[in-house]
Design a protein around this motif. Structure first.
Motif: not given
Length: 86
Positions: A50-67
């Motif tokens: 993705n090309q997110p910033l801010g909270i969207a980047s945090a959400a993407q990183v959390h998904i990556g951490a969970v899986r």
């Protein structure tokens, strides 16, 4: 929005070999995790991109951490690159 039924149809047609997921296309974090789990049971890899910033980047990183143990590909986050020359 990519629905899980769309993804299933594409897999059954042999049209995809790797699932590309971000937080918004499947319909949020819960659906993104469901998509990752679905492709895992089909023996496919996942790339989080993705090309997110801010909270969207945090959400993407959390998904990556969970899986992290089942993705099969490195995560791609490029939001910061889009703003470097502005």
């Amino acid at each position: 929005m990519l629905l899980l039924t769309d993804f299933t149809a594409l897999v059954e047609l042999g049209a995809v070999g790797v699932l590309g997921v971000n937080t918004e296309r499947p319909g949020g974090i819960t659906q993104a995790l469901a998509a990752i789990d679905m492709r895992r049971f089909r023996g496919m890899g996942t790339v989080l991109h993705n090309q997110p910033l801010g909270i969207a980047s945090a959400a993407q990183v959390h998904i990556g951490a969970v899986r992290a143990g089942v993705l099969g590909h490195a995560m791609e986050l490029f939001g910061h690159v889009m703003l470097e020359d502005t």
